[in-house]
Design an enzyme around this catalytic site. Structure first.
Site, PDB file in Angstrom:
ATOM      1  N   LYS A 172      43.000  61.049  46.952  1.00  0.00           N
ATOM      2  CA  LYS A 172      41.786  60.234  46.808  1.00  0.00           C
ATOM      3  C   LYS A 172      41.824  59.086  47.822  1.00  0.00           C
ATOM      4  O   LYS A 172      42.590  58.136  47.670  1.00  0.00           O
ATOM      5  CB  LYS A 172      41.686  59.643  45.399  1.00  0.00           C
ATOM      6  CG  LYS A 172      40.287  59.096  45.133  1.00  0.00           C
ATOM      7  CD  LYS A 172      40.256  57.875  44.236  1.00  0.00           C
ATOM      8  CE  LYS A 172      40.220  56.579  44.967  1.00  0.00           C
ATOM      9  NZ  LYS A 172      39.101  56.282  45.830  1.00  0.00           N
ATOM     10  N   GLY A 225      47.659  49.665  47.831  1.00  0.00           N
ATOM     11  CA  GLY A 225      46.441  48.877  47.614  1.00  0.00           C
ATOM     12  C   GLY A 225      46.781  47.544  46.995  1.00  0.00           C
ATOM     13  O   GLY A 225      47.853  46.977  47.264  1.00  0.00           O
ATOM     14  N   SER A 226      45.898  47.052  46.150  1.00  0.00           N
ATOM     15  CA  SER A 226      46.065  45.702  45.608  1.00  0.00           C
ATOM     16  C   SER A 226      47.099  45.663  44.481  1.00  0.00           C
ATOM     17  O   SER A 226      47.389  46.690  43.844  1.00  0.00           O
ATOM     18  CB  SER A 226      44.723  45.199  45.083  1.00  0.00           C
ATOM     19  OG  SER A 226      44.295  46.007  44.014  1.00  0.00           O
ATOM     20  N   GLY A 230      47.698  48.318  41.461  1.00  0.00           N
ATOM     21  CA  GLY A 230      49.081  48.811  41.385  1.00  0.00           C
ATOM     22  C   GLY A 230      49.641  48.663  39.974  1.00  0.00           C
ATOM     23  O   GLY A 230      50.319  49.557  39.472  1.00  0.00           O
ATOM     24  N   GLU A 247      52.891  50.528  46.957  1.00  0.00           N
ATOM     25  CA  GLU A 247      52.958  49.587  48.087  1.00  0.00           C
ATOM     26  C   GLU A 247      51.784  48.650  47.912  1.00  0.00           C
ATOM     27  O   GLU A 247      50.630  49.096  47.890  1.00  0.00           O
ATOM     28  CB  GLU A 247      52.851  50.304  49.434  1.00  0.00           C
ATOM     29  CG  GLU A 247      54.028  51.183  49.787  1.00  0.00           C
ATOM     30  CD  GLU A 247      55.332  50.433  49.960  1.00  0.00           C
ATOM     31  OE1 GLU A 247      55.321  49.198  50.086  1.00  0.00           O
ATOM     32  OE2 GLU A 247      56.374  51.109  49.934  1.00  0.00           O
ATOM     33  N   CYS A 281      48.956  44.639  55.123  1.00  0.00           N
ATOM     34  CA  CYS A 281      49.869  44.070  54.117  1.00  0.00           C
ATOM     35  C   CYS A 281      51.071  43.449  54.799  1.00  0.00           C
ATOM     36  O   CYS A 281      51.796  42.673  54.182  1.00  0.00           O
ATOM     37  CB  CYS A 281      50.277  45.117  53.100  1.00  0.00           C
ATOM     38  SG  CYS A 281      50.925  46.593  53.820  1.00  0.00           S
ATOM     39  N   GLN A 328      35.051  41.520  50.992  1.00  0.00           N
ATOM     40  CA  GLN A 328      36.253  41.000  51.660  1.00  0.00           C
ATOM     41  C   GLN A 328      35.898  39.767  52.492  1.00  0.00           C
ATOM     42  O   GLN A 328      36.651  38.786  52.525  1.00  0.00           O
ATOM     43  CB  GLN A 328      36.877  42.095  52.528  1.00  0.00           C
ATOM     44  CG  GLN A 328      38.232  41.747  53.101  1.00  0.00           C
ATOM     45  CD  GLN A 328      39.334  41.553  52.061  1.00  0.00           C
ATOM     46  OE1 GLN A 328      39.583  42.415  51.234  1.00  0.00           O
ATOM     47  NE2 GLN A 328      40.001  40.404  52.079  1.00  0.00           N
ATOM     48  N   GLU A 380      47.646  36.506  48.587  1.00  0.00           N
ATOM     49  CA  GLU A 380      47.285  37.387  49.698  1.00  0.00           C
ATOM     50  C   GLU A 380      45.772  37.326  49.910  1.00  0.00           C
ATOM     51  O   GLU A 380      44.995  37.594  48.990  1.00  0.00           O
ATOM     52  CB  GLU A 380      47.704  38.824  49.418  1.00  0.00           C
ATOM     53  CG  GLU A 380      47.429  39.720  50.616  1.00  0.00           C
ATOM     54  CD  GLU A 380      47.849  41.166  50.417  1.00  0.00           C
ATOM     55  OE1 GLU A 380      47.464  41.761  49.401  1.00  0.00           O
ATOM     56  OE2 GLU A 380      48.536  41.702  51.308  1.00  0.00           O
TER      57      GLU A 380
END
Ligand SMILES: NC(=O)C1=CN([C@@H]2O[C@H](COP(=O)(O)OP(=O)(O)OC[C@H]3O[C@@H](n4cnc5c(N)ncnc54)[C@H](OP(=O)(O)O)[C@@H]3O)[C@@H](O)[C@H]2O)C=CC1
Ligand SMILES: O=C(O)CCC(=O)C(=O)O
Length: 478
Positions: A172, A225-226, A230, A247, A281, A328, A380
Site C-alpha cells: 500500500k 511514516g509518522s 507507527g 521506520e 526522516c 504539510q 519533527e
C-alpha cells in the site's frame, strides 16, 4: 484523464473509487486518477498473496533472482522517465528524482544477488549422534505500508528483500504518490513473477493499511511514516503477535565544531536540512554549532541559502522544490510562528512564496539562537525548517545531540580525528556521518535508528534478512 488500476492476483482491477494525483509544483497538473481499494478489495489481495506463498517460497531461486534482476534493469534503463514522474508527483527536484529512481533499480539488483546468498549454518551438537542445522525461511505474506517522501526507494527497499527471501507481498503506497508505486507495479507485472506473489493495493491508510494490520494472514508488516501511525501499526501487530518493523521520525543533529572546515560544514548543513524540501526522516533539523565558529557559520549559511533557487521541481535550475501538500505546508508555517514565539531568531526564509505555477512553495527557514528545549528543536517538522543551537564545547555539543527522543542519523563536522572517533562511538543513533550531511545514504548497507525513530531489525543490505526471514533450528538424530 489517464486511469490507473490496482494490480491484484496478476490482474489490473478498478478500485471502489479514484484518487486524483496532483502535482505539488503546479496544482492545475493532474497526473492521473488512481484506483482506491476498499476493504473488500484489500481482502482479495491478501487472499491472493496467501494462496501464492507456498509455491513462491519453495520455488526455484534462479527464477526469483532473474525476476528481481529484470525489474532492476528496467528501472535503471528508464530512470530519467521514472524520476520525472516521481518529481512531478512528490516535488523533489528532477536530479533528486532521477537519483532516487536509480537507487530503486540498484536495490532490486542488489537483492537479485542476495537471493543466491541466503545462508544457513551447520553446528556440532553437545549431544553425541545429533546433527544441527540452522536455516532461514520466509515469513509469509508481508504487508508494506510506505510513506510519500521516497516514493520509489522506500517501496523498493521493502518489496525487493520481501520477494528475494521468498515472501509474497501486499503493498500500500501513500495516497500522495500513487504514480511511482503504479510504475513499479507495472514493471513487476512484466517480470515473470507469478500471479498473487506481488499485489499493489492503492487506497486509504485507514482502510487498506488497517486491513493489513488486522488480517492474520499478513504475517509481517513493514511500515515507514509518522510516529503516530507507527504506534497504531505496533499495537495492532502486538495484539495478534505479528512480526513488525517501523521506520519513523527523526530530529537529527549535525554538530559543527570550531575546527570544522566552514565550507564543508555549511554545505552539509544546508543540504542536509533543506534539500528534498527537508522532507526526509534523516534531515539535519538541529544544527549544533560550537561558539567560536557560530557567527561565521550563521553568516555563511545565510549566504548559501540566499543563492538557492526555490521553484518547480522539473525546472533544471531548481535547488528546492515545493512542499508535498497543503497540510504539510500549513504544518511547516505553523512551526515558523511557534519558533518566533519561542524566541528563536529567524535568520532566513520561512515564507510562503508564489511562482509562475500555483504550487506549495516556501523559502527554507533557518532559526538561530535556539535552545534544545524549544518545540522547533524537539518535534519533527518534516519540512525545510532547521534550528541552530549554540554549544559551549564538544562535550556539550554531544550531550545536546543525544538529548532527543529520536535516534536515526547524527553527524559531526570536524577536522579532529579524536572528536570524530569519539562521536562515532557515542552518538546515540543508528547512522553516524562525519563531514557530510545526516541525509543521503547508500543502498546496500543497513538503514535504521534507535529510540523512537525505529523499531525492529534494520532495513536494507544483507541485514534485511533479519526481518524478512525467520530462523529454524533442526536436530537430526543419526
Ligand atoms: N519518517 C519518515 O520517513 C516519514 C515521516 N512522516 C511524518 O509523518 C507526518 C505525516 O505524514 P503522513 O504521510 O500523513 O504519514 P502517515 O504515517 O500518516 O502515513 C504513512 C503511511 O501510513 C498510511 N496510514 C495512514 N493511516 C493509517 C492507518 N490508520 N493504518 C495503516 N496505515 C495508515 C498512510 O496512508 P495514506 O497515505 O493513505 O494516509 C501512508 O501510506 C509527516 O509530517 C512527517 O512528520 C511522513 C512520511 C515519512
Ligand atoms: O536520507 C536518505 O537517503 C533516506 C531518507 C529516508 O529514507 C527518509 O527520509 O525516509
Amino acid at each position: 484523464m489517464s486511469q490507473f488500476a490496482n494490480y491484484i492476483n496478476g490482474e489490473w482491477l478498478q478500485g471502489a473509487s479514484v484518487n486524483k494525483n496532483i502535482n505539488p509544483s503546479d496544482l492545475s497538473d493532474v497526473i492521473g486518477e488512481y484506483a482506491q481499494a476498499d476493504a473488500a478489495q484489500a481482502d482479495i489481495a491478501i487472499a491472493a498473496a496467501h494462496a501464492a506463498f507456498p509455491a513462491w517460497s519453495t520455488g526455484n531461486i534462479q527464477a526469483r533472482s532473474d525476476a528481481l534482476d529484470k525489474i532492476g534493469s528496467e528501472i535503471l534503463a528508464r530512470k530519467e522517465e521514472l524520476g520525472r514522474l516521481l518529481s512531478r508527483e512528490e516535488g523533489k527536484t528532477l536530479a533528486e528524482g532521477i537519483g532516487e529512481a536509480g537507487r530503486a533499480g540498484n536495490i532490486f539488483k542488489f537483492f537479485a544477488a542476495e537471493v543466491l546468498r541466503i545462508q544457513g549454518q551447520k553446528l556440532a551438537s553437545v549431544r553425541p549422534g545429533m546433527d544441527i542445522e540452522i536455516t532461514r525461511e520466509p515469513v509469509g505474506v508481508v504487508g508494506i505500508i510506505a510513506p510519500w517522501n521516497f516514493p520509489m526507494a522506500i517501496p523498493a527497499w521493502k518489496i525487493a528483500p520481501a520477494l528475494a527471501y521468498g515472501n509474497t507481498v501486499v503493498f500500500k503506497p501513500a495516497e500522495l504518490v500513487p504514480g511511482s508505486a503504479w510504475a513499479i507495479a507495472d514493471i513487476i507485472s512484466r517480470s515473470g513473477i507469478p500471479a498473487g506473489v506481488f499485489n499493489l493495493v492503492m487506497g486509504r491508510g485507514s482502510v487498506v493499511g488497517q486491513r493489513f494490520i488486522d488480517d492474520r494472514r499478513v504475517t509481517a508488516l513493514t511500515f515507514t511514516g509518522s510516529v503516530s501511525t507507527g504506534n497504531r501499526v505496533a499495537q495492532g501487530c502486538i495484539a495478534r503477535m505479528a512480526k513488525f518493523q517501523l521506520e519513523m521520525g527523526g530530529k537529527n543533529p549535525l554538530v559543527v565544531l570550531n575546527d570544522a572546515d566552514l565550507n564543508v560544514a555549511v554545505t552539509a548543513a544546508v543540504q542536509g536540512a533543506f534539500f528534498s524540501t527537508g522532507q526526509r526522516c534523516t534531515a539535519s533539523s538541529r544544527i549544533i554549532v560550537e561558539k567560536d565558529i557560530y557567527p561565521r557559520f550563521i553568516e555563511a549559511a545565510r549566504a548559501q541559502l540566499a543563492g538557492l533557487k526555490i521553484g518547480h521541481a522539473l525546472s533544471a535550475d531548481t535547488n528546492i522544490g515545493p512542499v508535498v501538500d497543503q497540510s504539510q505546508l500549513d504544518q511547516n508555517l505553523s512551526y515558523i510562528e511557534i519558533g518566533k514565539q519561542e524566541g528563536a531568531s529567524l535568520v532566513s526564509g520561512g515564507e510562503r512564496i508564489k511562482r509562475d505555477t500555483d504550487g506549495f512553495y516556501m523559502t527554507p527557514a533557518l532559526f538561530a539562537d535556539c535552545n534544545n528545549d524549544m518545540r522547533i528543536s524537539r518535534e519533527e517538522i518534516f519540512g525545510p525548517v532547521a534550528s541552530v543551537i549554540p554549544a559551549d564545547n564538544y562535550e556539550h555539543a554531544l550531550q545536546l545531540a543525544n538529548d532527543t527522543e529520536f535516534g536515526l542519523s547524527s553527524g559531526i563536522c570536524t577536522t579532529s580525528l579524536k572528536h570524530a572517533t569519539h562521536f562515532k562511538r557515542h552518538a546515540q543513533a543508528g547512522m553516524v556521518m562525519v563531514n557530510t550531511a545526516t541525509a543521503g545514504v547508500d543502498y546496500h548497507v543497513p538503514f535504521g535508528g534507535r529510540k523512537a525513530s525505529s523499531y525492529g531489525p534494520r532495513e536494507q543490505g544483507a541485514y534485511a534478512a533479519e526481518f524478512y526471514t525467520t530462523v529454524k533450528t533442526s536436530y537430526t538424530a543419526a
